[in-house]
Design a protein around this motif. Structure first.
Motif, PDB file in Angstrom:
ATOM      1  N   LEU A 195       0.950  -1.446   0.085  1.00 25.66           N
ATOM      2  CA  LEU A 195       0.396  -0.239  -0.132  1.00 25.66           C
ATOM      3  C   LEU A 195       0.807   1.604   0.134  1.00 25.66           C
ATOM      4  CD1 LEU A 195      -3.328  -1.239   2.098  1.00 25.66           C
ATOM      5  CD2 LEU A 195      -2.617  -1.274  -0.588  1.00 25.66           C
ATOM      6  N   GLY A 196       2.045   1.325   0.640  1.00 30.91           N
ATOM      7  CA  GLY A 196       2.719   2.408   0.038  1.00 30.91           C
ATOM      8  C   GLY A 196       3.121   2.389  -1.428  1.00 30.91           C
ATOM      9  N   ALA A 197       3.161   2.241  -1.797  1.00 31.92           N
ATOM     10  CA  ALA A 197       3.901   2.527  -3.265  1.00 31.92           C
ATOM     11  C   ALA A 197       2.431   3.226  -3.797  1.00 31.92           C
ATOM     12  CB  ALA A 197       3.975   0.632  -4.064  1.00 31.92           C
ATOM     13  N   VAL A 198       1.343   1.542  -3.807  1.00 29.59           N
ATOM     14  CA  VAL A 198      -0.054   2.436  -4.137  1.00 29.59           C
ATOM     15  C   VAL A 198       0.067   3.406  -3.870  1.00 29.59           C
ATOM     16  CG1 VAL A 198      -2.470   2.413  -3.812  1.00 29.59           C
ATOM     17  CG2 VAL A 198      -0.471   0.156  -4.420  1.00 29.59           C
ATOM     18  N   ASP A 199      -0.141   4.060  -2.603  1.00 32.14           N
ATOM     19  CA  ASP A 199      -0.161   5.638  -1.864  1.00 32.14           C
ATOM     20  C   ASP A 199       0.531   7.154  -2.728  1.00 32.14           C
ATOM     21  OD1 ASP A 199      -1.321   7.246   0.029  1.00 32.14           O
ATOM     22  OD2 ASP A 199       1.534   7.993   0.890  1.00 32.14           O
ATOM     23  N   ALA A 200       1.499   6.152  -2.614  1.00 35.92           N
ATOM     24  CA  ALA A 200       3.063   7.076  -3.779  1.00 35.92           C
ATOM     25  C   ALA A 200       2.461   6.995  -4.805  1.00 35.92           C
ATOM     26  CB  ALA A 200       4.245   6.182  -3.644  1.00 35.92           C
ATOM     27  N   LEU A 201       2.410   6.006  -5.821  1.00 40.86           N
ATOM     28  CA  LEU A 201       2.347   6.770  -6.949  1.00 40.86           C
ATOM     29  C   LEU A 201       0.316   7.316  -7.496  1.00 40.86           C
ATOM     30  CD1 LEU A 201       2.606   2.577  -8.684  1.00 40.86           C
ATOM     31  CD2 LEU A 201       3.584   4.482  -8.900  1.00 40.86           C
ATOM     32  N   ALA A 202      -0.471   7.067  -5.976  1.00 46.92           N
ATOM     33  CA  ALA A 202      -1.643   7.986  -5.777  1.00 46.92           C
ATOM     34  C   ALA A 202      -1.108   8.895  -5.925  1.00 46.92           C
ATOM     35  CB  ALA A 202      -2.438   7.676  -5.080  1.00 46.92           C
ATOM     36  N   ARG A 203       0.104   9.423  -5.273  1.00 49.45           N
ATOM     37  CA  ARG A 203       0.043  11.286  -4.908  1.00 49.45           C
ATOM     38  C   ARG A 203       1.095  11.475  -6.130  1.00 49.45           C
ATOM     39  NH1 ARG A 203      -0.435  12.620   0.383  1.00 49.45           N
ATOM     40  NH2 ARG A 203      -0.593  11.138   1.936  1.00 49.45           N
ATOM     41  N   LEU A 204       1.757  11.034  -6.364  1.00 46.08           N
ATOM     42  CA  LEU A 204       2.540  11.592  -8.130  1.00 46.08           C
ATOM     43  C   LEU A 204       1.995  11.680  -8.730  1.00 46.08           C
ATOM     44  CD1 LEU A 204       5.399   9.007  -7.746  1.00 46.08           C
ATOM     45  CD2 LEU A 204       5.921  11.467  -8.013  1.00 46.08           C
TER      46      LEU A 204
END
Length: 99
Positions: free
Chosen positions: A57-66
């Motif tokens: 989920l950390g990577a999912v959150d990062a991609l969504a923020r980017l």
């Protein structure tokens, strides 16, 4: 007497897209820095290289923020390199359109 514009092709922007890299386990500070880099860059093409080991989920959150930051600042963002686990997780969360 003045001369006209030079012949040939009109000016074409041949610059390369901005490239950012998302590490396998992005920290909040890394994501904040990447978003700040996007916010500071002039609008254009941005290529995000995703570490193949990135997941969770950390990577999912990062991609969504980017993706959100890019959209807010007029960038055209593309992602490359996401592994099958991250792709499946994005599909499961409904964010697979991000990639």
């Amino acid at each position: 007497m003045s001369s006209g514009p030079p012949g040939g092709h009109p000016l074409v922007d041949t610059s390369q897209p901005l490239v950012v890299t998302l590490p396998a386990a992005p920290t909040r500070e890394e994501v904040a820095r990447l978003c700040a880099d996007l916010a500071a860059a002039p609008p254009g093409d941005v290529r995000c290289l995703v570490d193949a080991e990135a997941g969770g989920l950390g990577a999912v959150d990062a991609l969504a923020r980017l993706a959100l930051t890019a959209r807010r600042h007029g960038h055209r963002l593309t992602f490359d390199g996401a592994g099958p686990d991250l792709t499946a997780l994005l599909r499961l969360t409904g964010l697979d359109e991000v990639l």
